[in-house]
Design a protein around this motif. Structure first.
Motif, short mmCIF file in Angstrom:
data_model
loop_
_atom_site.label_atom_id
_atom_site.label_comp_id
_atom_site.label_asym_id
_atom_site.label_seq_id
_atom_site.Cartn_x
_atom_site.Cartn_y
_atom_site.Cartn_z
N PRO A 85 -10.78 17.18 -13.45
CA PRO A 85 -9.37 16.77 -13.42
C PRO A 85 -8.92 16.52 -11.98
CG PRO A 85 -9.68 18.63 -14.90
CD PRO A 85 -10.96 18.48 -14.13
N VAL A 86 -8.33 15.35 -11.76
CA VAL A 86 -7.93 14.94 -10.41
C VAL A 86 -6.52 14.36 -10.46
CG1 VAL A 86 -8.40 13.35 -8.50
CG2 VAL A 86 -10.30 14.48 -9.67
N ALA A 87 -5.74 14.65 -9.41
CA ALA A 87 -4.48 13.96 -9.16
C ALA A 87 -4.67 13.12 -7.91
CB ALA A 87 -3.34 14.95 -8.98
N ALA A 88 -4.28 11.85 -7.97
CA ALA A 88 -4.52 10.91 -6.88
C ALA A 88 -3.19 10.41 -6.34
CB ALA A 88 -5.38 9.75 -7.36
N LYS A 136 1.93 6.54 -6.10
CA LYS A 136 1.94 5.77 -4.85
C LYS A 136 3.30 5.97 -4.20
CE LYS A 136 0.88 2.20 -7.30
NZ LYS A 136 0.66 0.82 -7.76
N ILE A 137 3.27 6.29 -2.90
CA ILE A 137 4.50 6.60 -2.18
C ILE A 137 4.66 5.66 -1.00
CG2 ILE A 137 5.79 8.39 -0.96
CD1 ILE A 137 3.97 10.45 -2.35
N GLY A 138 5.79 5.02 -0.94
CA GLY A 138 6.12 4.18 0.21
C GLY A 138 7.18 4.85 1.08
N LEU A 139 7.24 4.46 2.34
CA LEU A 139 8.23 4.98 3.29
C LEU A 139 8.21 6.52 3.35
CD1 LEU A 139 11.21 2.64 2.29
CD2 LEU A 139 9.62 2.35 4.20
N LEU A 140 7.01 7.08 3.37
CA LEU A 140 6.87 8.53 3.32
C LEU A 140 7.56 9.22 4.48
CD1 LEU A 140 5.68 11.07 2.02
CD2 LEU A 140 3.58 10.67 3.34
N ALA A 155 0.86 2.08 0.08
CA ALA A 155 -0.60 2.28 0.14
C ALA A 155 -1.31 1.73 -1.09
CB ALA A 155 -0.92 3.76 0.32
N GLU A 156 -0.87 0.57 -1.53
CA GLU A 156 -1.41 -0.05 -2.74
C GLU A 156 -2.92 -0.27 -2.66
OE1 GLU A 156 -1.55 -1.45 -6.44
OE2 GLU A 156 0.43 -1.11 -5.57
N HIS A 157 -3.40 -0.77 -1.53
CA HIS A 157 -4.84 -1.04 -1.39
C HIS A 157 -5.65 0.25 -1.38
CE1 HIS A 157 -4.11 -5.27 -0.81
NE2 HIS A 157 -3.35 -5.05 0.24
#
Length: 201
Positions: A123-126, A161-165, A136-138
């Protein structure tokens, strides 16, 4: 009297054992935002999820299958990495994006798990995060391709996926954005459910 008996019975019920989560940052940079994010997740995690942040990414040699001799790994750092993954109930990955993909050192760590099979059905969370709006789409796409080859168990609910962290996380590893706080708690809950579903009945 009945109420007292019921209370005693409840107190005798076994507690759910804590789940051991191996938390891995994809960055080697001192003060990395993804490492800070893992520290924030340690504070957000419920008591039955114990997050251990693995900090030995830089100890792994360049991936070379020749170092695996007759199925026996003779490099201690690689042995330790594989054992950490083996013993963990689940793995939580937070990675940045570099040059439109995963950082090379982190991809190298994942490559060491290909031949061992230690990530199979794990089990993994990514989580992929970026200071830019691109989220960080790529890096996320690259990570999911590799985790797919490793046969890790990563349902959609375990991905984020997180933007503007940098605008949502401060230097004290505190989430300053309520929406992100909710999303991270959702991912932790989803990872917990994935682990429980993977365990034998």
């Amino acid at each position: 009297m009945t109420r007292s008996k019921t209370g005693n019975m409840k107190s005798m019920l076994p507690m759910n054992p804590a789940l051991n989560i191996l938390a891995v940052s994809g960055s080697l940079r001192k003060g990395s935002s993804t490492t800070l994010l893992l520290q924030a997740l340690q504070h957000l995690a419920p008591e039955n999820l114990q997050l251990e942040i693995w900090e030995n990414l830089d100890t792994l040699p360049h991936f070379n299958p020749d170092l695996d001799r007759e199925g026996e790994m003779n490099v201690q750092a690689v042995q330790d990495w594989r054992e950490k993954v083996q013993k963990a109930d689940g793995v939580l990955i937070c990675t940045p994006e570099y040059a439109a993909g995963l950082p090379g050192s982190f991809k190298n760590a994942l490559d060491w798990l290909v031949g061992s099979g230690d990530m199979a059905d794990k089990p993994v969370a990514a989580v992929a995060a970026s200071p830019y709006p691109t989220s960080a789409e790529h890096a996320h796409t690259s990570l999911m391709l590799t985790l797919g080859m490793l046969e890790a168990r990563v349902p959609a609910e375990n991905q984020l996926k997180i933007g503007l962290l940098s605008k949502k996380l401060n230097a004290q590893a505190e989430i300053t954005d309520p929406e992100l706080n909710t999303e991270l708690q959702r991912v932790l809950s989803a990872l917990q459910q994935t682990i429980l579903q993977a365990q034998p009945v």
